[in-house]
Design a protein around this motif. Structure first.
Motif: not given
Length: 914
Positions: A838-860
């Motif tokens: 997420p910091q890379v996205a912020k530094d580079a001016g990109c949007a960010y989408w977490s595939a892990r969060a979309a899966m359901g996060g921890e141990r998904s």
């Protein structure tokens, strides 16, 4: 005989209901009126007709009765509509006027964490509805189940349950976590509980369907928690006037064949274990169990005692791939139900809802059978969800609060004594309403008083307590829910959408309770949804809007990444959705390489003939010349490579287009022989200057029609190096390139020759660059997070400058590693990667989408592996085709939701500092 009995019962019912309705309209005090008025205001004639006359005469199907007690007092009355959704307003009606949903949860900590993207989207809809209805997030009162000698609480009321969930999450548990939920008609059709079950199984793994009745215990309602039985079953219930004494436990219903052969059938896909609940009695018959029409086992239901009957069980293993399980009785048999489980760790959530259920009704169960059945399930938690009928009786002065208190005290004590190692959770009744003789709807007294008693008895008995009454909105909420179409006209039973909201609130309360007792396995802030899109994707969204308005333009998207991209499953699904909405401008880039079945779905084929070496950049020294995917195919003299687009597509009149061939030309080498659709291409025009070094060359050929094949043949006196080919049509729409190299990291792309990469990527004319790295970085135990942030940001900046494109970063999927004992744990660098990207996205001016969060996060990943069909690959790294398709659906949904919000001028979430 059965017909005459049914006819007699029907006539009795009509007369009984007519008498009750007459008394309800008589000028008597409301407390003495058997049935409250049936409309908020105005004439009640049509409703009276609908209640008294059969559905076959009115042309309408029967409504749910105004209270649970009507079911208990009038056996044979229609208990629940066959499918409540059919009676409810249109699925989106209740949310039609809701404000636009936020892209991500606006209130962290309410329990929305660890939901996969599709479930989260639905949860956000329910959150919007909750806010509009004034419903509340109410925490579970944990209370104390085990105190020390000094009076300090050693274990709270939910501890056995939350501890078992933590064991599932840590992959240290090999048995299911079972919940037994006992209640009244609010859950008889599995509303409320279906939401809780689905979400618990999503977060912690699905262990199976759990306990199911033999057939529906009432004449209407959903079939979701039962088999589909034959018509001849004799059904006796604890709620009946003459209940099955000394036979039935908490399951509450006896299904008897009475000597004749009866049957029932279950859908068992994904199940590997079935357990039959029955009554072992003298001179009893048998039950044949068949799977997909083939006899599996015959269970004898005779007991060992010649005089005594007792609850008994028979467990059978189901063959892999079983689809249906059928039970057929022979002789006199009494069955209570069947449980279905996957045989793998996960949550199993049993639901037993008895129409007219109360604490007193469950106390009617034969104590030994109650104990035997409950211990057989080995629950980690028992939920007691009654109170609505107690409140109804209290409001009619047909019971006292002292009686209600004693009954709940006894039920809690029975549960605690029978399964002392299980958690227990007591729920209050929800709000309800009644009607005055004028037709005005007013709150019904009793719900709060009964709820207060339940709270006190839960605390005294060592059970947790959840205040559903307050969560619903407190006094008068039933009236508000009626106005919004969330409540049936009886002012007692929620409709499907109202039940979903209650299930949503209970689920989030359980999740908050779990979060309080469970430290995250990896300390990360992994936010779902598309972040920073309103600032990072302005030009992309503008082009999408202009295209949708009819402007003839192209939207180019190039996705660079590792195996998630290289598989094509994800990008194929995204391309399909975007192309349907914005138009299809062609397949885009295909790397040179070996034949691959992964391309079949997109009707793309690669063929190699002769002596070829396919090389990649993973093990090569830094600075090499590679194609956009980090691959090059090197052919010896006479070798041929073919790439076929739209294989098997029918001929169609399409606008012209172009086919581009990407090669690596060598100084002094002869030009390759190139044919397009079998036609030799003219020789290359002379270069202004001879090549002094290997150089990327892009050759373009005009084409028309959808299907094309390009062939490259190495000259007889030299070799050829092919990087790939692309096909585009001169039509407005989307072109999405999948530029993935299995095993790659962002460092691999960084180390490839910059000029070669920039030249090729610029030729693709991307408007949006999507970067999906991180999964392989997460497996590097020595990962330098600072180096990743610095170099990944610089790489993105360089490629953006070369292409003038916007950018979007996709974070890694959940990645797990398995030890020698088969136990899963997080990849060694997963946490720093999740915190860095997420910091890379912020530094580079990109949007960010977490595939892990979309899966359901921890141990998904663990849960995705264990779903049916499996969504996660057994290696703990990749997804199955179904998994990639589901993840792509989540991505597209968030991407288009951010686009719609941008069109309306609504901000999306920004990328936050960690």
């Amino acid at each position: 005989m059965d017909f005459l009995k049914a006819r007699s019962t029907g006539l009795t019912l009509v007369l009984t209901v007519a008498l009750a309705l007459g008394l309800s309209l008589a000028p008597v005090p409301e407390a003495l009126s058997p049935i409250p008025s049936l409309r908020r205001a105005g004439p009640v004639g049509p409703k009276l007709t609908a209640l008294v006359l059969p559905a076959s005469l009115t042309g309408k199907r029967p409504a749910r009765p105004p209270s649970d007690t009507m079911v208990a007092d009038a056996p044979g009355a229609p208990a629940l509509p066959p499918e409540e959704e059919d009676e409810a307003p249109d699925a989106g009606a209740a949310l039609a006027d809701a404000p636009a949903l936020p892209a991500v949860p606006t209130k962290p900590g309410i329990g929305l964490e660890e939901l996969s993207a599709p479930t989260l989207a639905r949860a956000l809809e329910l959150e919007s509805l909750r806010e509009r209805m004034g419903a509340q997030h109410v925490d579970i009162e944990l209370n104390c189940r085990k105190a020390g000698a000094d009076g300090a609480c050693l274990e709270d009321g939910l501890a056995p349950f939350t501890r078992a969930l933590a064991e599932l999450r840590a992959d240290t548990r090999r048995t299911p976590v079972r919940v037994v939920h006992l209640g009244d008609s609010l859950i008889a059709s599995d509303y409320i509980t279906d939401t809780v079950r689905d979400r618990l199984q999503e977060r912690f793994g699905a262990g199976g369907k759990g306990f199911l009745f033999i057939t529906r215990p009432a004449s209407a309602g959903r079939w979701t928690r039962s088999g589909r039985g034959s018509d001849g079953w004799v059904i006796e219930r604890l709620v009946d006037t003459k209940w099955p004494r000394d036979r039935v436990g908490w399951t509450g219903v006896a299904f008897s064949s009475s000597g004749g052969s009866q049957s029932t059938r279950y859908d068992v896909e994904g199940s590997r274990v079935a357990e039959l609940f029955f009554l072992a009695q003298p001179a009893s018959g048998s039950v044949a169990l068949s799977v997909d029409g083939k006899t599996l086992q015959r269970v004898q239901t005779r007991g060992f005692s010649k005089t005594k009957s007792e609850a008994a069980f028979a467990r059978v293993n189901l063959p892999e791939g079983a689809k249906t399980l059928s039970l057929t009785t022979s002789g006199k048999v009494e069955l209570h139900g069947v449980s279905l489980e996957t045989g793998a760790p996960g949550v199993v959530y049993d639901t037993v809802g008895l129409l007219g259920g109360m604490a007193e009704v469950y106390l009617r169960a034969q104590p030994a059978a109650f104990r035997a059945q409950l211990r057989q399930r080995k629950p980690s938690m028992v939920v007691l969800m009654v109170g609505g009928n107690e409140a109804f009786f209290y409001s009619r002065d047909r019971t006292t609060l002292d009686e209600v208190r004693q009954q709940m005290k006894d039920l809690v004590a029975r549960v605690r004594a029978n399964v002392p190692d299980a958690a227990c959770l007591v729920m209050s009744p929800i709000d309800a309403g009644v009607r005055t003789m004028s037709g005005e709807a007013i709150p019904r007294r009793g719900s709060k008083e009964v709820g207060d008693i339940f709270r006190e008895e839960a605390r005294a008995g060592g059970c947790a307590f959840w205040d559903a009454y307050t969560a619903m909105g407190g006094e008068g909420s039933a009236l508000r829910w009626l106005d919004e179409g969330l409540m049936l006209e009886d002012l007692v039973h929620p409709r499907a959408k109202g039940s979903d909201l209650l299930g949503h609130l209970l689920d989030l309360a359980l999740q908050r309770a779990f979060a309080k007792s469970h430290a995250p396995l990896v300390p990360v802030s992994d936010t779902p949804g598309l972040q920073g899109a309103d600032a990072a994707l302005v030009k992309t969204f503008s082009r999408m809007s202009r295209r949708e308005a009819g402007e003839a333009l192209r939207l180019g998207i190039s996705q660079l990444g590792a195996s998630h991209t290289a598989s094509h499953y994800f990008t194929d699904a995204v391309r399909e959705v975007l192309a349907k909405r914005f138009g299809d401008a062609g397949r885009g880039f295909i790397a040179a390489g070996k034949p691959s079945q992964r391309l079949d779905a997109a009707r793309v084929a690669r063929e190699l003939e002769g002596d070829w070496t396919v090389e990649d950049a993973l093990e090569a020294p830094a600075g090499g010349l590679w194609g956009l995917t980090g691959v090059r195919a090197v052919g010896a003299p006479g070798a041929k490579l073919r790439i076929q687009f739209c294989k098997g597509c029918p001929d169609a009149k399409t606008p012209s287009g172009r086919l581009d061939l990407y090669t690596l030309d060598m100084p002094g080498a002869a030009a390759p022989d190139i044919t397009v659709d079998g036609e030799p291409m003219p020789p290359d025009a002379p270069l202004p200057e001879p090549l002094a070094a290997p150089t990327v060359r892009v050759r373009s050929f005009p084409v028309s029609g959808p299907a094309h094949t390009v062939q490259v043949a190495a000259p007889a006196n030299g070799g050829v190096t092919v990087l790939g080919a692309s096909l585009e049509h001169d039509t407005p729409g989307v072109v999405l390139d999948a530029l993935g190299l299995p095993g790659a990291t962002a460092f691999n792309l960084r180390d490839m020759d910059a000029a070669a990469v920039d030249t090729q990527l610029t030729s693709r004319r991307p408007d949006l660059l999507v970067f999906w790295y991180g999964t392989n970085e997460a497996n590097k135990a020595d990962l330098d997070a600072a180096e990743l942030r610095r170099d990944y940001t610089a790489l993105i900046g360089r490629l953006r400058k070369a292409t003038n494109a916007e950018c979007l970063l996709v974070g890694p999927t959940d990645r797990l590693a398995q030890d020698a004992n088969g136990r899963w744990s997080e990849a060694p660098a997963l946490a720093p990667v999740l915190n860095t990207l997420p910091q890379v996205a912020k530094d580079a001016g990109c949007a960010y989408w977490s595939a892990r969060a979309a899966m359901g996060g921890e141990r998904s990943m663990l849960r995705w592996q264990r779903t049916q069909p499996a969504l996660g690959h057994p290696d703990g790294v990749h997804l199955t085709p179904e998994g990639y398709a589901r993840l792509a659906g989540a991505f597209v949904r968030d991407f288009l939701a951010a686009y719609e919000a941008h069109k309306k001028g609504q901000p999306t979430a920004r990328v936050e500092d960690n």
